[in-house]
Scaffold this motif. Structure first.
Motif, PDB file in Angstrom:
ATOM      1  N   LYS A 109       3.262  10.262  -4.608  1.00 22.54           N
ATOM      2  CA  LYS A 109       2.957   9.165  -3.684  1.00 22.54           C
ATOM      3  C   LYS A 109       3.526   9.480  -2.312  1.00 22.54           C
ATOM      4  CE  LYS A 109       3.334   4.206  -2.907  1.00 22.54           C
ATOM      5  NZ  LYS A 109       3.841   2.917  -3.401  1.00 22.54           N
ATOM      6  N   GLU A 118      -1.545  13.978   5.801  1.00 23.46           N
ATOM      7  CA  GLU A 118      -1.680  14.159   4.366  1.00 23.46           C
ATOM      8  C   GLU A 118      -0.478  14.945   3.853  1.00 23.46           C
ATOM      9  OE1 GLU A 118      -5.465  16.097   4.053  1.00 23.46           O
ATOM     10  OE2 GLU A 118      -6.559  14.197   4.137  1.00 23.46           O
ATOM     11  N   PRO A 162      -2.593  13.242  -0.605  1.00 22.90           N
ATOM     12  CA  PRO A 162      -2.458  11.810  -0.329  1.00 22.90           C
ATOM     13  C   PRO A 162      -2.047  11.508   1.113  1.00 22.90           C
ATOM     14  CG  PRO A 162      -0.587  12.595  -1.605  1.00 22.90           C
ATOM     15  CD  PRO A 162      -1.555  13.735  -1.510  1.00 22.90           C
ATOM     16  N   ARG A 163      -2.697  10.504   1.677  1.00 22.81           N
ATOM     17  CA  ARG A 163      -2.333   9.992   3.007  1.00 22.81           C
ATOM     18  C   ARG A 163      -1.255   8.930   2.836  1.00 22.81           C
ATOM     19  NH1 ARG A 163      -8.614   9.429   4.954  1.00 22.81           N
ATOM     20  NH2 ARG A 163      -8.925  11.639   5.454  1.00 22.81           N
ATOM     21  N   GLU A 166      -0.898   6.405  -0.166  1.00 23.87           N
ATOM     22  CA  GLU A 166      -1.742   6.816  -1.286  1.00 23.87           C
ATOM     23  C   GLU A 166      -0.946   7.632  -2.304  1.00 23.87           C
ATOM     24  OE1 GLU A 166      -6.144   7.324   0.805  1.00 23.87           O
ATOM     25  OE2 GLU A 166      -4.910   9.116   0.502  1.00 23.87           O
ATOM     26  N   HIS A 167      -1.489   7.717  -3.517  1.00 26.41           N
ATOM     27  CA  HIS A 167      -0.905   8.602  -4.529  1.00 26.41           C
ATOM     28  C   HIS A 167      -2.024   9.333  -5.263  1.00 26.41           C
ATOM     29  CE1 HIS A 167      -1.774   5.096  -7.133  1.00 26.41           C
ATOM     30  NE2 HIS A 167      -1.898   6.000  -8.104  1.00 26.41           N
ATOM     31  N   VAL A 168      -1.671  10.470  -5.839  1.00 28.55           N
ATOM     32  CA  VAL A 168      -2.601  11.256  -6.664  1.00 28.55           C
ATOM     33  C   VAL A 168      -1.895  11.614  -7.962  1.00 28.55           C
ATOM     34  CG1 VAL A 168      -3.906  12.216  -4.723  1.00 28.55           C
ATOM     35  CG2 VAL A 168      -1.917  13.460  -5.603  1.00 28.55           C
TER      36      VAL A 168
END
Length: 198
Positions: A109, A118, A162-163, A166-168
């Motif tokens: 995150k 990013e 992720p910006r 955001e999370h991935v």
């Protein structure tokens, strides 16, 4: 009487001259300061003490279910180790003799509050391997193996970076020697954390 007065005047001149010389020394020039051992004269500059450099810290161990904060040149982020497994078989895929698969899933995150920067996750897919036998290695990214129980997410190379906010989630499958060891995660020479494989 005249002789006594002359001696008095000469004595006054000699003593006055000596006093004047003493005053001149204290006003313009400084004489060496004598100090006792262990006492530093106020006029002597203190020697700069060199601070001891801290011993290098061992990177933190990240365990399954734990979250740590990491700061890189892209800013701060939270990394959670969702799962980690090691096995020699995934679905129909079998590791080469003397090798094993290490599978780990992470959530990353981006904690930056503003901007559009990013957060670069590429270093999370290429850790360094340090085996318990002292052998260092570069883990091999394994392509094509599938098992929904072990590999729930795409690798980092298939997720967007992720910006802020955001999370991935991503899962990596790496081939390493079939012994216990440590995955060492470093970004631009900075060691951030380790994952121990038993």
């Amino acid at each position: 009487m005249h002789k006594t007065a002359t001696i008095a005047v000469v004595a006054a001149l000699v003593l006055g001259g000596a006093a004047a010389c003493g005053d001149g020394d204290s006003a313009g020039e400084t004489s060496p300061t004598v100090t006792s051992p262990g006492i530093t004269s106020p006029s002597t500059p203190q020697e700069a003490t060199t601070p001891q450099s801290p011993s290098p810290e061992t990177p933190r161990e990240l365990k399954q279910g734990q979250t740590i904060s990491v700061t890189t040149e892209d800013g701060p982020a939270e990394i959670t180790l969702l799962a980690v497994h090691n096995t020699t078989v995934i679905g129909d895929g079998k590791a080469d003799p003397g090798q094993q698969y290490v599978v780990y899933s992470m959530q990353v995150k981006n904690l930056s509050k503003t901007g559009t920067t990013e957060w670069d996750t590429s270093w999370l897919e290429s850790p360094r391997w340090s085996g318990s036998n002292g052998e260092a290695d570069s883990p091999v990214f394994v392509v094509g193996v599938e098992d929904p129980k072990l590999i729930p997410y795409d690798p980092f190379s298939s997720t967007p970076e992720p910006r802020p906010g955001e999370h991935v989630k991503a899962t990596e499958v790496l081939g390493v020697p079939n012994i216990s060891g440590t995955l060492q995660f470093e970004d631009n020479g900075t060691a951030h954390f380790n994952i121990v494989i038993k």
